[in-house]
Motif scaffolding. Structure first.
Motif, PDB file in Angstrom:
ATOM      1  N   VAL A 614       0.859  -1.175   0.000  1.00  0.00           N
ATOM      2  CA  VAL A 614       0.000   0.000   0.000  1.00  0.00           C
ATOM      3  C   VAL A 614       0.899   1.229   0.000  1.00  0.00           C
ATOM      4  O   VAL A 614       2.035   1.181   0.468  1.00  0.00           O
ATOM      5  CB  VAL A 614      -0.945   0.043   1.231  1.00  0.00           C
ATOM      6  CG1 VAL A 614      -1.889  -1.136   1.233  1.00  0.00           C
ATOM      7  CG2 VAL A 614      -0.153   0.095   2.524  1.00  0.00           C
ATOM      8  N   ALA A 615       0.382   2.318  -0.551  1.00  0.00           N
ATOM      9  CA  ALA A 615       1.134   3.575  -0.560  1.00  0.00           C
ATOM     10  C   ALA A 615       1.046   4.236   0.811  1.00  0.00           C
ATOM     11  O   ALA A 615       0.042   4.127   1.513  1.00  0.00           O
ATOM     12  CB  ALA A 615       0.587   4.510  -1.635  1.00  0.00           C
ATOM     13  N   TYR A 616       2.105   4.936   1.171  1.00  0.00           N
ATOM     14  CA  TYR A 616       2.172   5.544   2.500  1.00  0.00           C
ATOM     15  C   TYR A 616       1.218   6.715   2.639  1.00  0.00           C
ATOM     16  O   TYR A 616       1.099   7.562   1.753  1.00  0.00           O
ATOM     17  CB  TYR A 616       3.592   6.043   2.790  1.00  0.00           C
ATOM     18  CG  TYR A 616       3.708   6.762   4.112  1.00  0.00           C
ATOM     19  CD1 TYR A 616       3.879   6.052   5.285  1.00  0.00           C
ATOM     20  CD2 TYR A 616       3.601   8.146   4.178  1.00  0.00           C
ATOM     21  CE1 TYR A 616       3.967   6.705   6.518  1.00  0.00           C
ATOM     22  CE2 TYR A 616       3.689   8.808   5.400  1.00  0.00           C
ATOM     23  CZ  TYR A 616       3.872   8.082   6.562  1.00  0.00           C
ATOM     24  OH  TYR A 616       3.946   8.733   7.767  1.00  0.00           O
ATOM     25  N   SER A 617       0.531   6.749   3.763  1.00  0.00           N
ATOM     26  CA  SER A 617      -0.188   7.936   4.215  1.00  0.00           C
ATOM     27  C   SER A 617      -0.323   7.830   5.720  1.00  0.00           C
ATOM     28  O   SER A 617      -0.417   6.724   6.274  1.00  0.00           O
ATOM     29  CB  SER A 617      -1.561   8.075   3.554  1.00  0.00           C
ATOM     30  OG  SER A 617      -2.502   7.214   4.155  1.00  0.00           O
ATOM     31  N   GLU A 618      -0.322   8.966   6.375  1.00  0.00           N
ATOM     32  CA  GLU A 618      -0.433   8.965   7.826  1.00  0.00           C
ATOM     33  C   GLU A 618      -1.753   8.353   8.267  1.00  0.00           C
ATOM     34  O   GLU A 618      -1.812   7.586   9.236  1.00  0.00           O
ATOM     35  CB  GLU A 618      -0.304  10.406   8.343  1.00  0.00           C
ATOM     36  CG  GLU A 618       1.057  11.037   8.064  1.00  0.00           C
ATOM     37  CD  GLU A 618       1.066  12.536   8.289  1.00  0.00           C
ATOM     38  OE1 GLU A 618       0.005  13.068   8.687  1.00  0.00           O
ATOM     39  OE2 GLU A 618       2.114  13.166   8.069  1.00  0.00           O
ATOM     40  N   ALA A 619      -2.832   8.680   7.522  1.00  0.00           N
ATOM     41  CA  ALA A 619      -4.147   8.158   7.897  1.00  0.00           C
ATOM     42  C   ALA A 619      -4.203   6.644   7.750  1.00  0.00           C
ATOM     43  O   ALA A 619      -4.731   5.937   8.624  1.00  0.00           O
ATOM     44  CB  ALA A 619      -5.226   8.821   7.037  1.00  0.00           C
ATOM     45  N   LEU A 621      -1.701   4.538   7.843  1.00  0.00           N
ATOM     46  CA  LEU A 621      -0.871   3.940   8.883  1.00  0.00           C
ATOM     47  C   LEU A 621      -1.619   3.888  10.208  1.00  0.00           C
ATOM     48  O   LEU A 621      -1.579   2.873  10.922  1.00  0.00           O
ATOM     49  CB  LEU A 621       0.427   4.744   9.036  1.00  0.00           C
ATOM     50  CG  LEU A 621       1.374   4.293  10.154  1.00  0.00           C
ATOM     51  CD1 LEU A 621       1.815   2.845   9.939  1.00  0.00           C
ATOM     52  CD2 LEU A 621       2.583   5.215  10.241  1.00  0.00           C
ATOM     53  N   GLU A 622      -2.306   4.971  10.566  1.00  0.00           N
ATOM     54  CA  GLU A 622      -3.064   4.989  11.817  1.00  0.00           C
ATOM     55  C   GLU A 622      -4.152   3.922  11.810  1.00  0.00           C
ATOM     56  O   GLU A 622      -4.382   3.229  12.812  1.00  0.00           O
ATOM     57  CB  GLU A 622      -3.677   6.372  12.028  1.00  0.00           C
ATOM     58  CG  GLU A 622      -2.660   7.459  12.356  1.00  0.00           C
ATOM     59  CD  GLU A 622      -3.313   8.824  12.508  1.00  0.00           C
ATOM     60  OE1 GLU A 622      -4.561   8.883  12.470  1.00  0.00           O
ATOM     61  OE2 GLU A 622      -2.581   9.814  12.666  1.00  0.00           O
ATOM     62  N   ALA A 627      -6.001  -1.266  13.914  1.00  0.00           N
ATOM     63  CA  ALA A 627      -6.577  -2.597  13.689  1.00  0.00           C
ATOM     64  C   ALA A 627      -5.645  -3.717  14.136  1.00  0.00           C
ATOM     65  O   ALA A 627      -5.991  -4.902  14.008  1.00  0.00           O
ATOM     66  CB  ALA A 627      -6.914  -2.763  12.210  1.00  0.00           C
ATOM     67  N   GLY A 628      -4.462  -3.378  14.638  1.00  0.00           N
ATOM     68  CA  GLY A 628      -3.519  -4.391  15.100  1.00  0.00           C
ATOM     69  C   GLY A 628      -2.763  -5.080  13.986  1.00  0.00           C
ATOM     70  O   GLY A 628      -2.237  -6.188  14.172  1.00  0.00           O
ATOM     71  N   THR A 629      -2.680  -4.419  12.820  1.00  0.00           N
ATOM     72  CA  THR A 629      -1.983  -5.003  11.671  1.00  0.00           C
ATOM     73  C   THR A 629      -0.508  -4.622  11.705  1.00  0.00           C
ATOM     74  O   THR A 629      -0.179  -3.434  11.823  1.00  0.00           O
ATOM     75  CB  THR A 629      -2.604  -4.501  10.355  1.00  0.00           C
ATOM     76  OG1 THR A 629      -3.987  -4.804  10.339  1.00  0.00           O
ATOM     77  CG2 THR A 629      -1.916  -5.130   9.148  1.00  0.00           C
ATOM     78  N   PRO A 630       0.406  -5.590  11.608  1.00  0.00           N
ATOM     79  CA  PRO A 630       1.831  -5.234  11.545  1.00  0.00           C
ATOM     80  C   PRO A 630       2.145  -4.527  10.231  1.00  0.00           C
ATOM     81  O   PRO A 630       1.641  -4.921   9.170  1.00  0.00           O
ATOM     82  CB  PRO A 630       2.542  -6.581  11.651  1.00  0.00           C
ATOM     83  CG  PRO A 630       1.537  -7.591  11.215  1.00  0.00           C
ATOM     84  CD  PRO A 630       0.186  -7.050  11.589  1.00  0.00           C
ATOM     85  N   MET A 668       4.270  -1.099   3.322  1.00  0.00           N
ATOM     86  CA  MET A 668       3.864   0.265   3.001  1.00  0.00           C
ATOM     87  C   MET A 668       5.049   1.009   2.375  1.00  0.00           C
ATOM     88  O   MET A 668       6.128   1.064   2.966  1.00  0.00           O
ATOM     89  CB  MET A 668       3.383   0.976   4.266  1.00  0.00           C
ATOM     90  CG  MET A 668       2.956   2.415   4.044  1.00  0.00           C
ATOM     91  SD  MET A 668       2.187   3.152   5.510  1.00  0.00           S
ATOM     92  CE  MET A 668       0.529   2.471   5.359  1.00  0.00           C
ATOM     93  N   VAL A 669       4.845   1.559   1.191  1.00  0.00           N
ATOM     94  CA  VAL A 669       5.909   2.245   0.453  1.00  0.00           C
ATOM     95  C   VAL A 669       5.722   3.749   0.548  1.00  0.00           C
ATOM     96  O   VAL A 669       4.694   4.289   0.137  1.00  0.00           O
ATOM     97  CB  VAL A 669       5.928   1.807  -1.023  1.00  0.00           C
ATOM     98  CG1 VAL A 669       6.962   2.615  -1.795  1.00  0.00           C
ATOM     99  CG2 VAL A 669       6.228   0.329  -1.136  1.00  0.00           C
ATOM    100  N   ALA A 670       6.706   4.420   1.125  1.00  0.00           N
ATOM    101  CA  ALA A 670       6.744   5.884   1.169  1.00  0.00           C
ATOM    102  C   ALA A 670       7.698   6.333   0.073  1.00  0.00           C
ATOM    103  O   ALA A 670       8.904   6.436   0.277  1.00  0.00           O
ATOM    104  CB  ALA A 670       7.197   6.367   2.539  1.00  0.00           C
ATOM    105  N   ASP A 671       7.148   6.566  -1.118  1.00  0.00           N
ATOM    106  CA  ASP A 671       7.954   6.845  -2.304  1.00  0.00           C
ATOM    107  C   ASP A 671       8.292   8.330  -2.371  1.00  0.00           C
ATOM    108  O   ASP A 671       7.417   9.171  -2.565  1.00  0.00           O
ATOM    109  CB  ASP A 671       7.183   6.413  -3.552  1.00  0.00           C
ATOM    110  CG  ASP A 671       7.968   6.668  -4.821  1.00  0.00           C
ATOM    111  OD1 ASP A 671       9.198   6.851  -4.729  1.00  0.00           O
ATOM    112  OD2 ASP A 671       7.358   6.684  -5.901  1.00  0.00           O
TER     113      ASP A 671
END
Length: 723
Positions: A614-619, A621-622, A627-630, A668-671
């Protein structure tokens, strides 16, 4: 009180109070480390009236948010209001800050339950009987051992009443408590003046010089947050000797405003600039009468020994990382140009060798300091940029590709700069040899700039941290440059090393040509990066520019081999026209923001051969953490060599991909290939200023695990072993 106490209290009030009273406290929003609400002091607002509203937060224990001046690092609260027509809000009024030490740094912030107050004014023609809705998009940085940007959208409804309304029970109680933590207004007379390039603040009034006194400046980067503030008692108050920060300019600073804390009290001041009184001396050279009145317990400073140890550790990492840059695939061929020259000159003049070693080092230092100075200046001006920022521009990438292509063609022998490698001995003694040594140093830094190599992530982040003194940042980059220059410098200074180099011969010309393919490989990578940034249109333009550049190199080489002066001149005019045409073509390249290929190629449901990306976003990630997802975050860029090596050799290998699927870890990719303020903020929150950076959030973990910059299968297996 637990993290959710404020939320429970608000719901309880909402369920038991009258409808008017319930509207003065919004529904709470929980964001992981804080519960936030909008509150109003009164139950309603009358036409033309100004009332107080506020953002109330209950912060997780051990976590803090930041004051209006965050100190050495951090970000203050920001609120973007959506208001009914005619309604206006004032500036945020911050509660008293306190110092939060972090190694050699000091931040200014708040813990516990801060209330940030704001004045709300209704228009004079507001119609009584209506209910107005106020909406606030609030963002803040909350930190403990790590920093996490958080945000919330909060709404508050207030009735418009004909006459000023009474206090709202829930809201008024919060404001009454909040007032006890707000700075007092007035009570002190304040003035400041410049003394030998340092600000001195004089306070007159009811002040105990033996109390703990500290000045929190409202302006960022004017006074050093972590520096000692020496307090000297005077007849009617105290004198504070402050340390200037990099943005201190006495000629442009008329008023020095902020908050002075005296013991438990906090008083807002706005000190006008005056001339220095006669006879004032700093405490370290104080007169006996001043020294006797000094308040030794009032000074606030970070431990000098700790700061020195941390700085030495940072400089050590910078030096080691600079040495490692020498073996980066696109740097080594450039270094070989000088090493090959040195192998021949080692048999001749010793003075030439030493001179070129220092000139080469000077070129590297000038380049590093120029980049550091530009970065620090831009960041001081509010730009969110980091190391390698220039490669986020497709035009810059294209120009860089042209330079790399020319270096490759030179190594391949299509044309020569100066003389051939085997005949470079005489050229080294001439001015052209000196210029070549300096230019090679500049070029070495240019080709090293795309990545933060091993050991450099922390030093570069430290050097470019938000309020770091400029001199410290420049020092870190200079030490990094010395590390890059060290191998060649040692060869030039120690005769035994130079004499141990292989003797020059035909093999050197062949080896130089072989190394040209490393530059062409770098060129392929740059073209791929440009394609991600500027699409196929950009690709076509850069290929045309490369075609013209190749023709220019051929024409220049032809001029070097021509015997007639007319033929040489004609060939060089052709070369100049072709290179000019290539640069003109590059001006037509425009950015096209696109998701990188590794994000676009995220697997479909049930596809276990690719990373669950998934593409990085602060929302996002939160949401995943809630949800307890690594989550494994890859801060990367197409122009980062280390990033791409890690991706191809570790992250996309099936044994690692299988671990992601088996453990349920989201990749998660923060490009950062193109500028992205959200990713820049996330990097800064980790104390970094470039890529790569790898973070792992285990389920329920309050902070991220920071992985090494060079990954391996063992590192990934050990990281996921907690699941």
């Amino acid at each position: 009180m637990s993290l959710f106490a404020a939320a429970f209290l608000a719901m309880l009030v909402a369920g038991t109070a009258s409808p008017v009273q319930a509207q003065a406290v919004s529904q709470p929003v929980e964001t992981g480390n804080a519960v936030s609400q909008l509150v109003a002091e009164q139950a309603g607002i009358a036409p033309g009236e100004t009332i107080r509203i506020g953002l109330y937060q209950e912060l997780r224990e051990g976590w803090h948010v930041y004051w209006m001046n965050p100190g050495d690092s951090g970000l203050p609260l920001e609120i973007d209001w959506t208001l009914p027509e005619g309604f206006e809000t004032g500036d945020i009024q911050y509660p008293l800050p306190h110092r939060i030490p972090l190694g050699p740094l000091v931040n200014f912030g708040h813990e516990g339950t801060p209330l940030f107050m704001i004045d709300l004014t209704a228009p004079a023609d507001a119609a009584p009987g209506q209910t107005v809705s106020l909406s606030a998009d609030a963002t803040w940085l909350i930190c403990a051992d790590i920093c996490i940007p958080e945000s919330a959208t909060l709404s508050l409804s207030l009735p418009v009443v004909a006459e000023p309304a009474g206090a709202d029970p829930a809201g008024a109680a919060l404001f009454a408590e909040g007032d006890t933590h707000m700075p007092e207004q007035g009570g002190l007379e304040a003035a400041w003046y410049d003394l030998g390039g340092k600000p001195v603040l004089e306070l007159s009034g009811d002040i105990d010089p033996q109390a703990e006194i500290f000045f929190f400046p409202a302006a960022i980067s004017v006074v050093e947050p972590a520096a000692e503030q020496q307090v000297v008692g005077i007849d009617d108050g105290v004198r504070l000797f402050l340390q200037p920060s990099f943005d201190y300019d006495p000629a442009a600073l008329d008023v020095l405003d902020g908050v002075v804390t005296i013991g438990e009290r906090g008083i807002a001041i706005a000190a006008a600039q005056t001339g220095a009184p006669a006879g004032v001396t700093p405490p370290d050279a104080a007169t006996p009468s001043e020294a006797a009145n000094a308040a030794p317990a009032a000074s606030a400073t970070a431990p000098a020994s700790s700061a020195s140890r941390n700085l030495f550790a940072i400089l050590g990492l910078a030096f080691l990382g600079g040495i490692i840059l020498n073996v980066m695939p696109c740097v080594f061929p450039v270094i070989f140009i000088k090493a090959a020259s040195l192998a021949h000159s080692a048999q001749e003049k010793r003075a030439t060798i030493v001179r070129h070693g220092f000139i080469y080092t000077a070129g590297i230092l000038v380049a590093f300091l120029a980049i550091a100075g530009l970065l620090l200046a831009l960041r001081a001006g509010g730009e969110q940029i980091g190391w390698g920022f220039h490669l986020q521009s497709p035009v810059t990438v294209a120009v860089f590709a042209i330079v790399i292509f020319l270096v490759g063609l030179n190594l391949a022998g299509l044309f020569e700069i100066g003389t051939s490698v085997q005949g470079v001995g005489t050229g080294l003694a001439a001015k052209g040899g000196n210029s070549g040594a300096f230019f090679t140093g500049l070029l070495a830094v240019a080709v090293a700039a795309p990545c933060i190599g091993p050991f450099l992530g922390v030093p570069v982040g430290f050097a470019l941290s938000a309020q770091q003194p400029a001199i410290v940042g420049l020092l870190v980059f200079a030490v990094m440059g010395l590390g890059l220059a060290l191998p060649y410098l040692l060869i030039s200074l120690i005769p035994g090393i130079a004499k141990a180099l292989p003797r020059p011969g035909a093999w050197m010309e062949v080896f130089k040509q072989v190394l040209s393919f490393a530059m062409f490989a770098t060129l392929v990578w740059l073209i791929w990066t440009l394609t991600l940034q500027a699409g196929t249109d950009g690709l076509v333009l850069v290929l045309i520019a490369l075609l013209l550049t190749g023709f220019a190199a051929w024409a220049f080489g032809l001029s070097q081999r021509s015997t007639g002066s007319g033929a040489r001149l004609f060939a060089r005019v052709l070369a100049l026209a072709a290179i000019g045409g290539g640069l003109y073509v590059l001006a037509g390249i425009t950015p096209q923001l696109r998701t990188a290929d590794y994000v676009a190629s995220a697997p479909g449901e049930g596809d276990l051969s690719k990373l669950p990306t998934v593409a990085y976003s602060e929302a996002t990630l939160e949401e995943l953490r809630a949800a307890g997802t690594p989550v494994f975050i890859d801060f990367t860029a197409a122009w980062c060599v280390t990033c791409q090596v890690n991706k191809q050799t570790v992250l996309t290998r099936q044994q690692v991909v299988s671990q992601f699927h088996e453990k349920g870890v989201v990749y998660m990719v923060a490009d950062w290939t193109v500028q992205d303020p959200e990713i820049t903020r996330a990097l800064e929150a980790q104390g970094r200023s470039g890529v790569p950076l790898y973070l792992f959030y285990a389920p329920g973990a309050s902070e991220a695990q920071v992985l090494p910059q060079v990954l391996s299968f063992d590192i990934m297996r050990e990281t996921f072993s907690v699941l």
